[in-house]
Every structure is written in structure tokens, then in C-alpha cells.
Design a protein around this motif. Sequence first.
Motif, mmCIF file in Angstrom:
data_model
loop_
_atom_site.group_PDB
_atom_site.id
_atom_site.type_symbol
_atom_site.label_atom_id
_atom_site.label_comp_id
_atom_site.label_asym_id
_atom_site.label_seq_id
_atom_site.Cartn_x
_atom_site.Cartn_y
_atom_site.Cartn_z
ATOM 1 N N ALA A 29 -21.565 61.412 36.785
ATOM 2 C CA ALA A 29 -21.172 60.572 35.660
ATOM 3 C C ALA A 29 -21.806 59.193 35.739
ATOM 4 C CB ALA A 29 -19.645 60.457 35.616
ATOM 5 N N ARG A 30 -21.820 58.621 36.927
ATOM 6 C CA ARG A 30 -22.409 57.297 37.069
ATOM 7 C C ARG A 30 -23.913 57.322 36.841
ATOM 8 N NH1 ARG A 30 -20.297 53.974 42.068
ATOM 9 N NH2 ARG A 30 -21.054 52.321 40.699
ATOM 10 N N ARG A 36 -4.689 65.083 23.571
ATOM 11 C CA ARG A 36 -5.604 64.073 24.092
ATOM 12 C C ARG A 36 -5.940 64.313 25.553
ATOM 13 N NH1 ARG A 36 -4.173 58.026 22.410
ATOM 14 N NH2 ARG A 36 -4.206 59.117 20.400
ATOM 15 N N LEU A 37 -7.207 64.009 25.900
ATOM 16 C CA LEU A 37 -7.671 64.081 27.284
ATOM 17 C C LEU A 37 -7.353 62.761 27.975
ATOM 18 C CD1 LEU A 37 -9.129 65.727 29.458
ATOM 19 C CD2 LEU A 37 -11.293 64.809 28.600
ATOM 20 N N MET A 38 -6.596 62.832 29.053
ATOM 21 C CA MET A 38 -6.119 61.657 29.774
ATOM 22 C C MET A 38 -6.675 61.648 31.196
ATOM 23 S SD MET A 38 -4.073 60.809 27.256
ATOM 24 C CE MET A 38 -2.943 59.567 27.872
ATOM 25 N N ILE A 39 -6.656 60.467 31.821
ATOM 26 C CA ILE A 39 -7.167 60.328 33.179
ATOM 27 C C ILE A 39 -6.057 59.783 34.068
ATOM 28 C CG2 ILE A 39 -8.984 59.399 34.637
ATOM 29 C CD1 ILE A 39 -9.979 61.186 32.345
ATOM 30 N N GLY A 79 -14.982 57.257 28.916
ATOM 31 C CA GLY A 79 -14.992 55.858 29.327
ATOM 32 C C GLY A 79 -13.943 55.572 30.382
ATOM 33 N N ALA A 80 -12.731 56.102 30.183
ATOM 34 C CA ALA A 80 -11.673 55.925 31.180
ATOM 35 C C ALA A 80 -12.016 56.657 32.471
ATOM 36 C CB ALA A 80 -10.346 56.433 30.615
ATOM 37 N N PHE A 81 -12.614 57.842 32.348
ATOM 38 C CA PHE A 81 -13.013 58.612 33.521
ATOM 39 C C PHE A 81 -14.073 57.865 34.323
ATOM 40 C CE2 PHE A 81 -15.852 61.899 35.400
ATOM 41 C CZ PHE A 81 -14.951 62.444 36.298
ATOM 42 N N LEU A 82 -15.015 57.240 33.634
ATOM 43 C CA LEU A 82 -16.070 56.493 34.303
ATOM 44 C C LEU A 82 -15.496 55.310 35.082
ATOM 45 C CD1 LEU A 82 -19.138 56.804 34.520
ATOM 46 C CD2 LEU A 82 -19.376 55.192 32.612
ATOM 47 N N SER A 127 -4.807 56.416 29.867
ATOM 48 C CA SER A 127 -4.410 56.376 31.272
ATOM 49 C C SER A 127 -3.012 56.933 31.447
ATOM 50 C CB SER A 127 -4.443 54.929 31.795
ATOM 51 O OG SER A 127 -5.740 54.402 31.753
ATOM 52 N N ILE A 128 -2.820 57.682 32.509
ATOM 53 C CA ILE A 128 -1.490 58.208 32.819
ATOM 54 C C ILE A 128 -1.163 57.955 34.279
ATOM 55 C CG2 ILE A 128 -1.333 59.984 31.020
ATOM 56 C CD1 ILE A 128 -2.315 62.028 33.104
ATOM 57 N N ALA A 129 0.120 57.850 34.527
ATOM 58 C CA ALA A 129 0.630 57.826 35.901
ATOM 59 C C ALA A 129 1.082 59.230 36.237
ATOM 60 C CB ALA A 129 1.804 56.851 36.014
ATOM 61 N N VAL A 130 0.750 59.688 37.441
ATOM 62 C CA VAL A 130 1.052 61.053 37.871
ATOM 63 C C VAL A 130 1.686 61.024 39.256
ATOM 64 C CG1 VAL A 130 -0.807 62.073 36.495
ATOM 65 C CG2 VAL A 130 -1.256 61.351 38.863
ATOM 66 N N ASP A 131 2.073 62.195 39.729
ATOM 67 C CA ASP A 131 2.623 62.330 41.068
ATOM 68 C C ASP A 131 1.482 62.253 42.072
ATOM 69 O OD1 ASP A 131 3.857 63.066 43.434
ATOM 70 O OD2 ASP A 131 5.023 64.698 42.542
ATOM 71 N N ARG A 132 1.418 61.139 42.784
ATOM 72 C CA ARG A 132 0.320 60.906 43.725
ATOM 73 C C ARG A 132 0.344 61.885 44.893
ATOM 74 N NH1 ARG A 132 -3.941 60.510 45.805
ATOM 75 N NH2 ARG A 132 -4.908 58.662 46.698
ATOM 76 N N ALA A 133 1.503 62.429 45.212
ATOM 77 C CA ALA A 133 1.588 63.384 46.309
ATOM 78 C C ALA A 133 0.883 64.690 45.974
ATOM 79 C CB ALA A 133 3.049 63.664 46.655
ATOM 80 N N LEU A 134 0.687 64.970 44.688
ATOM 81 C CA LEU A 134 0.044 66.204 44.247
ATOM 82 C C LEU A 134 -1.360 65.972 43.707
ATOM 83 C CD1 LEU A 134 2.999 67.914 42.329
ATOM 84 C CD2 LEU A 134 2.298 68.299 44.697
ATOM 85 N N HIS A 135 -1.510 64.965 42.884
ATOM 86 C CA HIS A 135 -2.759 64.783 42.143
ATOM 87 C C HIS A 135 -3.623 63.666 42.705
ATOM 88 C CE1 HIS A 135 -1.306 67.639 39.253
ATOM 89 N NE2 HIS A 135 -0.258 66.904 38.945
ATOM 90 N N VAL A 136 -4.924 63.802 42.478
ATOM 91 C CA VAL A 136 -5.912 62.822 42.928
ATOM 92 C C VAL A 136 -6.261 61.909 41.752
ATOM 93 C CG1 VAL A 136 -8.267 62.531 43.790
ATOM 94 C CG2 VAL A 136 -6.839 64.407 44.659
ATOM 95 N N TYR A 137 -6.304 60.609 42.011
ATOM 96 C CA TYR A 137 -6.691 59.675 40.962
ATOM 97 C C TYR A 137 -8.073 60.014 40.428
ATOM 98 C CZ TYR A 137 -2.815 56.652 42.447
ATOM 99 O OH TYR A 137 -1.583 56.146 42.758
#
Length: 470
Positions: free
Chosen positions: A119-120, A374-377, A86-89, A341-351
Amino acid sequence: MAAVRHARGFGRVAVLALCCLLAADEDASARRSHRLKAKPAPAQVNEFTGKPNPPGPIRFPDTRFEPVAFSEIDGWAADDHAAAYGAFLASCRAVVGSAKTSRDTRPVYPALVEICRKARTAGTLTGEPARKFFEENFRALRVGKIDDPNGFLTGYYEPIVDGSRTMTDDFKVPLYGRPHDLVHMGRKRKAESFPNTGRVVRRIARGKYVPYFDRAAIEDGALATRNLEICYLKDANDLLFIQIQGSARVRLTDGSLLRVNYDAHNGHPYTPVGRILIERNIIAREDMSMDRIRKWMAENPDGGKELRRQNKSYVFFRNTGLPESEEARGAQGVPLTSGRSIAVDRALHVYGTPFFIAGDLPIASETSNTKFRRLMIAQDTGSAIVGPARADIYFGAGDEAGKVAGRIKNPAQFVMLMPNALDPIEAGRKMPLPAPRPATAAKAQREAPQAEAVPPDKQAVPLPRARPKS
């Protein structure tokens, strides 16, 4: 500051080798005389078709990748994959929506676009189908720094505080919107929020810039006459923690609810006040939490003021207009999901990138005995969130969420789900074969007269060279 935020065909290797780039032929017109004016190249629409273009490797500095089968991931089978889906969608709506305009050249992004389109089309999935979706579209990679098998987790939340639209005896602390003289030197579009990194300055004249006011100067009234106040709060410490979290719900005296979110920062580096308290031996490292910081600052008003000003960073907000029923929005622009939901390093990872995170956390109590698998997005970012295996978990809104979030400072293992299109084996299957040899060349080779073999006794013997005359 938006959150101040498998294994077929693989060897057990740490470096991923991916497809090579094919160079395009140079246009013949480029070889014309310099005296001829070249025609401008037609504008290209960068719409991703779901295939990595360019299909290059994932390049993270000082990072190791270890392929792992989903069946070998502790807690994978037991997780609620429907919640993660659901979060991934939610992220996929933003990923696909920006496919025509994005200039993200990292290989994960276009590969993720293809998966999001699937997914959509699939719509809502529950239970086993949700788990299979992730397993069939991604490969699992343990990710971390070269010198450390573990990553690091913290938590964040959305504070709920009291406030007023006007200044009163009880509400005197302004919560400011973005000043007009605040300039981000690397930002192009004026309507978007400031990135949480990059050079930010104050414009004093055309082409002239100076550092922006720091926290102390702003608290002392540097912006008092600018009409930037969105609302007023009771406590400067409340404002500090709202700025650290990046969003808030403000219950106004007229009964309405104001939703604010990060919009800009003053360009000064963020300094964690908890670290200062540890360095000063005021609070032991093992006892550090957000509650302990709040308690100390409330009991020591002068010390709290001095402590706040050690963090020269200052955050400005905007009114989001979100309803009370909706969660805060992260830097990706989609509503966050508590616990997913998680916050990540935007310089490395893609939302939109999924991560399976495993650690023992202090969620049920102050002791780190809650097994978190847990699986996070990835949907948010933050200036303090730096590195390939670093994340900030969103826990929701309110005091209880704040208590849990404030206790999280734990090691954890990170498994990044990489799109199948970036799997070297899968990518190799899709690599185009070399172009066939030209037909004319092949025909000429077939029709060329073949030299007859000459027996050795019939071969010509070279005559000796005549001696030169004396």
C-alpha cells in the motif's frame, strides 16, 4: 478506554486449517556435557518480511468464520473504497513502522505488514483501484460468535467542552493527569499509556501495593494536593463523559484549545451508568441514549452524583499537543477518521485490520433506518469492546457527533478481511516441498545387487527336523 473502545479454494466451513510449523534442528552444542558452560544464543531481530512466521491459524474462542465472495457482500461494490483506503494507509504507517520491534506473534500481523508495504508503495488510490487493492490482497470472512450471526455496534466521539487552566468559581472540577503512585503490574515501558486491561494498583511502599482510589474517593479529594490538574471543567458529568469517550477538546478561557487523551485508569471495573438507569426502570431500554442520560443527570444533581459513583472506574489524561485541525488519535497512535475508524477487541484483532460492517443504524434520526454498509479500519480499542464481532464507530468531534454516537447500540454483520497469506490454499502453494533424499542413500539403493528370482521347482525345501533321541 481509549474508546471506553474472499472465496477461492474455500469450503463452507467454520474452521480455518493453515500451514504447519517446521521445527528447527537442535544445535549440537546443546548436547555437550553439563560441565561445559553454554554460550548465549545471539539476539534475534524480529523483523517481519511479510510472510506469516509462524503461519498458524487464527484462533478466536467461540467464534465461527464463514468465507464469502466479495460479490456476495451487500453494499460492497457501492462503498467509497478510496475513503477506506485512506484510513488503511494511515494505519499502515504504524504497522510498517513497528515491524522491526513488534513482538506480536499473531499470524495476522506479519501478513498485514506485507500488504501495508504494498500500500505504501502504491500510494494514494481512488475509486476502482482502491477496491481492487482490497480484493486482491484479502479474503473476506464473515465473523461472529458461534451462537449469534450478528455482532454489535456502539459509537463514540470526541467531546468539546469549556475549561480553565486555573480553578475559578465556574470551573472547579479537575481533569487529572496520571498519578506517580499508579502502577500497572503488566506494563514494562514507563513512557507508554496504560493498557486498558490488566491489574492496576497504588504503590504505598517498596513492594507493597493496594487497590487504587475509586471514583468516589477521587471526587472527594484523594488527589487534591498532588498537582495533577491539567485543567478544570464546569461539570463533573462532563468529566464522566470525557472519560467514557477517552479524549476531549477543551476550550480554555484564554482562547486556546487543549487536546487531551487517555493515559491511564485506576484499575476498577467500568460500569455503564445507562445500564443502571435501565435496571432501576428510570429510562426504558429502547429509549436509552447518551442524551437521555445527560438530561436525567442534569435534572437530578444528587442522583447524578450517586449514579456517577456507581462507576468506580476513573480515567487519567495527558496533553497531546494536537492542533485543532487534527482528529483524535486512537490506541494505534494514528489520527482517527470519522466514519471509518473503529475500536475493536485488541486481545483478538490486530490494528489495521479492515472490517466491512453492515447494519441499519439511527444516524439520520433516532430511528434505525440509515443503511450503513461501510469498510472500516481497526485503529482503537476499549475495555468495553469485547468479542470477535464488536466495534465502536468513531463519529468525529462535537455535540452533533456526540448525539449520533450516543444513539448507536445496534446489531450488525461483520466481515473481516483476512490477508491472502493466511488463506489455506494460498499458504499451501507456498509451503516448501520436503527435502530431497540424500544423494548417497539414493546411489547406494541403485547400486545394490538385486537378488535373482529362483523358480519354484529350484527353491530349497527345508528338511524335517530330526526326532529327539529317547
